[in-house]
Design a protein around this motif. Sequence first.
Motif, PDB file in Angstrom:
ATOM      1  N   ILE A  35      -2.489   6.745   7.085  1.00 33.99           N
ATOM      2  CA  ILE A  35      -1.893   6.668   5.753  1.00 33.99           C
ATOM      3  C   ILE A  35      -0.736   7.644   5.606  1.00 33.99           C
ATOM      4  O   ILE A  35      -0.686   8.691   6.249  1.00 33.99           O
ATOM      5  N   GLY A  36       0.206   7.275   4.730  1.00 42.00           N
ATOM      6  CA  GLY A  36       1.318   8.147   4.377  1.00 42.00           C
ATOM      7  C   GLY A  36       0.970   9.012   3.183  1.00 42.00           C
ATOM      8  O   GLY A  36      -0.125   8.896   2.610  1.00 42.00           O
ATOM      9  N   PRO A  37       1.891   9.868   2.754  1.00 33.09           N
ATOM     10  CA  PRO A  37       1.605  10.795   1.655  1.00 33.09           C
ATOM     11  C   PRO A  37       1.338  10.120   0.322  1.00 33.09           C
ATOM     12  O   PRO A  37       0.685  10.702  -0.548  1.00 33.09           O
ATOM     13  N   ASN A  38       1.806   8.872   0.141  1.00 35.86           N
ATOM     14  CA  ASN A  38       1.622   8.157  -1.124  1.00 35.86           C
ATOM     15  C   ASN A  38       0.634   7.000  -1.003  1.00 35.86           C
ATOM     16  O   ASN A  38       0.655   6.069  -1.806  1.00 35.86           O
ATOM     17  N   GLU A  39      -0.246   7.100  -0.006  1.00 31.25           N
ATOM     18  CA  GLU A  39      -1.233   6.046   0.218  1.00 31.25           C
ATOM     19  C   GLU A  39      -2.647   6.610   0.189  1.00 31.25           C
ATOM     20  O   GLU A  39      -2.854   7.817   0.321  1.00 31.25           O
ATOM     21  N   ILE A  40      -3.603   5.716   0.014  1.00 34.47           N
ATOM     22  CA  ILE A  40      -5.013   6.080   0.108  1.00 34.47           C
ATOM     23  C   ILE A  40      -5.670   5.174   1.143  1.00 34.47           C
ATOM     24  O   ILE A  40      -5.233   4.026   1.339  1.00 34.47           O
ATOM     25  N   ILE A  78     -14.204   1.711  -1.380  1.00 35.45           N
ATOM     26  CA  ILE A  78     -14.356   3.124  -1.726  1.00 35.45           C
ATOM     27  C   ILE A  78     -13.295   3.955  -1.018  1.00 35.45           C
ATOM     28  O   ILE A  78     -13.030   3.766   0.175  1.00 35.45           O
ATOM     29  N   VAL A  79     -12.688   4.873  -1.754  1.00 39.96           N
ATOM     30  CA  VAL A  79     -11.648   5.734  -1.192  1.00 39.96           C
ATOM     31  C   VAL A  79     -12.258   6.668  -0.147  1.00 39.96           C
ATOM     32  O   VAL A  79     -13.207   7.393  -0.431  1.00 39.96           O
ATOM     33  N   GLU A  80     -11.701   6.637   1.049  1.00 40.10           N
ATOM     34  CA  GLU A  80     -12.194   7.477   2.144  1.00 40.10           C
ATOM     35  C   GLU A  80     -11.281   8.661   2.417  1.00 40.10           C
ATOM     36  O   GLU A  80     -11.723   9.707   2.877  1.00 40.10           O
ATOM     37  N   GLU A  81      -9.988   8.500   2.105  1.00 37.41           N
ATOM     38  CA  GLU A  81      -9.019   9.572   2.375  1.00 37.41           C
ATOM     39  C   GLU A  81      -7.837   9.369   1.436  1.00 37.41           C
ATOM     40  O   GLU A  81      -7.503   8.236   1.082  1.00 37.41           O
ATOM     41  N   ILE A  82      -7.201  10.467   1.018  1.00 39.56           N
ATOM     42  CA  ILE A  82      -6.025  10.353   0.155  1.00 39.56           C
ATOM     43  C   ILE A  82      -4.831  11.052   0.799  1.00 39.56           C
ATOM     44  O   ILE A  82      -4.985  12.026   1.536  1.00 39.56           O
ATOM     45  N   GLY A  83      -3.631  10.534   0.516  1.00 34.86           N
ATOM     46  CA  GLY A  83      -2.406  11.130   1.025  1.00 34.86           C
ATOM     47  C   GLY A  83      -2.063  12.419   0.303  1.00 34.86           C
ATOM     48  O   GLY A  83      -2.594  12.718  -0.779  1.00 34.86           O
ATOM     49  N   ALA A  84      -1.135  13.154   0.885  1.00 34.83           N
ATOM     50  CA  ALA A  84      -0.790  14.491   0.383  1.00 34.83           C
ATOM     51  C   ALA A  84      -0.261  14.473  -1.044  1.00 34.83           C
ATOM     52  O   ALA A  84      -0.440  15.443  -1.788  1.00 34.83           O
ATOM     53  N   ASN A  85       0.400  13.382  -1.459  1.00 35.62           N
ATOM     54  CA  ASN A  85       1.020  13.338  -2.786  1.00 35.62           C
ATOM     55  C   ASN A  85       0.146  12.675  -3.851  1.00 35.62           C
ATOM     56  O   ASN A  85       0.577  12.525  -4.997  1.00 35.62           O
ATOM     57  N   ILE A  86      -1.049  12.281  -3.498  1.00 32.99           N
ATOM     58  CA  ILE A  86      -1.896  11.509  -4.415  1.00 32.99           C
ATOM     59  C   ILE A  86      -2.545  12.421  -5.456  1.00 32.99           C
ATOM     60  O   ILE A  86      -3.160  13.437  -5.126  1.00 32.99           O
ATOM     61  N   GLN A  87      -2.399  12.031  -6.718  1.00 35.12           N
ATOM     62  CA  GLN A  87      -3.082  12.703  -7.822  1.00 35.12           C
ATOM     63  C   GLN A  87      -3.763  11.640  -8.681  1.00 35.12           C
ATOM     64  O   GLN A  87      -3.248  10.544  -8.852  1.00 35.12           O
ATOM     65  N   GLY A  88      -4.918  11.987  -9.227  1.00 32.35           N
ATOM     66  CA  GLY A  88      -5.615  11.057 -10.106  1.00 32.35           C
ATOM     67  C   GLY A  88      -6.582  10.134  -9.397  1.00 32.35           C
ATOM     68  O   GLY A  88      -7.280   9.351 -10.044  1.00 32.35           O
ATOM     69  N   ILE A  89      -6.630  10.198  -8.081  1.00 32.90           N
ATOM     70  CA  ILE A  89      -7.596   9.430  -7.300  1.00 32.90           C
ATOM     71  C   ILE A  89      -8.245  10.384  -6.315  1.00 32.90           C
ATOM     72  O   ILE A  89      -7.566  11.206  -5.685  1.00 32.90           O
ATOM     73  N   GLN A  90      -9.561  10.290  -6.170  1.00 34.05           N
ATOM     74  CA  GLN A  90     -10.290  11.198  -5.296  1.00 34.05           C
ATOM     75  C   GLN A  90     -11.117  10.416  -4.277  1.00 34.05           C
ATOM     76  O   GLN A  90     -11.419   9.229  -4.476  1.00 34.05           O
ATOM     77  N   VAL A  91     -11.470  11.075  -3.195  1.00 33.56           N
ATOM     78  CA  VAL A  91     -12.371  10.491  -2.209  1.00 33.56           C
ATOM     79  C   VAL A  91     -13.678  10.104  -2.915  1.00 33.56           C
ATOM     80  O   VAL A  91     -14.207  10.870  -3.725  1.00 33.56           O
ATOM     81  N   VAL A 100      -2.117  -6.115  -1.378  1.00 35.86           N
ATOM     82  CA  VAL A 100      -1.960  -5.201  -0.249  1.00 35.86           C
ATOM     83  C   VAL A 100      -2.326  -5.963   1.020  1.00 35.86           C
ATOM     84  O   VAL A 100      -3.419  -6.529   1.096  1.00 35.86           O
ATOM     85  N   PRO A 101      -1.450  -6.016   2.019  1.00 37.10           N
ATOM     86  CA  PRO A 101      -1.752  -6.787   3.230  1.00 37.10           C
ATOM     87  C   PRO A 101      -2.796  -6.120   4.120  1.00 37.10           C
ATOM     88  O   PRO A 101      -3.164  -4.962   3.906  1.00 37.10           O
ATOM     89  N   TYR A 102      -3.259  -6.892   5.103  1.00 35.29           N
ATOM     90  CA  TYR A 102      -4.190  -6.431   6.140  1.00 35.29           C
ATOM     91  C   TYR A 102      -5.574  -6.077   5.576  1.00 35.29           C
ATOM     92  O   TYR A 102      -6.245  -5.185   6.073  1.00 35.29           O
ATOM     93  N   ALA A 103      -5.994  -6.786   4.543  1.00 36.74           N
ATOM     94  CA  ALA A 103      -7.260  -6.458   3.875  1.00 36.74           C
ATOM     95  C   ALA A 103      -8.488  -6.892   4.671  1.00 36.74           C
ATOM     96  O   ALA A 103      -9.590  -6.440   4.380  1.00 36.74           O
ATOM     97  N   ASN A 104      -8.317  -7.775   5.663  1.00 36.27           N
ATOM     98  CA  ASN A 104      -9.467  -8.248   6.441  1.00 36.27           C
ATOM     99  C   ASN A 104      -9.855  -7.230   7.506  1.00 36.27           C
ATOM    100  O   ASN A 104      -9.879  -7.522   8.708  1.00 36.27           O
ATOM    101  N   ALA A 105     -10.179  -6.022   7.069  1.00 33.93           N
ATOM    102  CA  ALA A 105     -10.484  -4.940   8.001  1.00 33.93           C
ATOM    103  C   ALA A 105     -11.463  -3.967   7.360  1.00 33.93           C
ATOM    104  O   ALA A 105     -11.658  -3.969   6.143  1.00 33.93           O
ATOM    105  N   GLU A 106     -12.066  -3.126   8.196  1.00 31.27           N
ATOM    106  CA  GLU A 106     -12.990  -2.119   7.683  1.00 31.27           C
ATOM    107  C   GLU A 106     -12.275  -1.099   6.809  1.00 31.27           C
ATOM    108  O   GLU A 106     -12.821  -0.627   5.813  1.00 31.27           O
ATOM    109  N   LEU A 107     -11.071  -0.718   7.195  1.00 29.28           N
ATOM    110  CA  LEU A 107     -10.286   0.269   6.464  1.00 29.28           C
ATOM    111  C   LEU A 107      -8.900  -0.289   6.180  1.00 29.28           C
ATOM    112  O   LEU A 107      -8.294  -0.940   7.039  1.00 29.28           O
TER     113      LEU A 107
END
Length: 331
Positions: A35-40, A78-91, A100-107
Amino acid sequence: MKNLQNEVIYLKALVFNTFGGPEVLEYAEIPNPVIGPNEILVRMKAIGLNFADIYRRKGNYHLAGEPPYILGYEGAGIVEEIGANIQGIQVGDRIAFADVPYANAELVAVPFEKAIPVPETISFNEAASVMLQGLTAHYLTRDSYAVKKNDVVLVHAAAGGVGQLLVQMVNLLGGKVIGLTSSAEKAAVAEEAGASKVFLYKDDWKKQILEATDGKGVDVVYESVGSTLQDSFEVTRIGGTVVFYGMAGGDPALVDPRMLMDTSKTLTGGDLWNVLTSREERVARSSELFSWMQEGKVRLAEPTTFELSNGQEAHRYLESRKSTGKIVLIR
């Protein structure tokens, strides 16, 4: 899943390397998304299956990148990890997404702007079932044509996923629904959703609708078949509206603007991606949708579920057109 230091971490996903039938789908290992800094990073619990996935698997829709391709655009987890710039969302938070593409996956790596909070009272299966179809029905009844009290509304494919939600939302907003379906079994589904009358495509439905409206026609038609566009105009009252939002039955005939002028009728289009233009829009619209569900004003049919690893069978079932509700891939 491998997790050794200095090694690439792998996850399981439903992938395909060549276009074709359901048999091209494989449940295989792929590298973990970074993930990038603005992704979860979201651990998926439920993933919506749509006809767009079928079209992409067949090669009818454009796919970016190189094989192995991964389908899927809506889901919840469920959120497993958050990017460096993420606020308002927690693990540990519960979130859903519609585009959001590539949804047919575990993560799945989800951009912050597309992350929609899911209340505890809404299950992952429900969230994955309602994102695309629910938000589509929401904007159709709120924006494309704002349904008013006592409006008489014709809903094509009224037993389908969007159709059932349209029926309920029109009733919720004070309108009255006439539905169209392809079989008596599907007519029963539309009636259960709240349609006051349901007619079948194989019958003389235009005559039936005009008779049911004392020859005046309906106030608005939600047209998702495409090939029936001209028929929809014929059962719309003078000054009424046709909302065109799909072509499940084939391309529509060209519309003569002189007919619109002579009858004072309106033709308008709708596309969800012209509406979901910001996180604020996504959250606000989803919040109203979830509230209607929590209050029992909008009910979802229980989805048909398949394990993600059994994606081939899920695709076969969707293509059979035997389903009336949502198909969800679960993890």
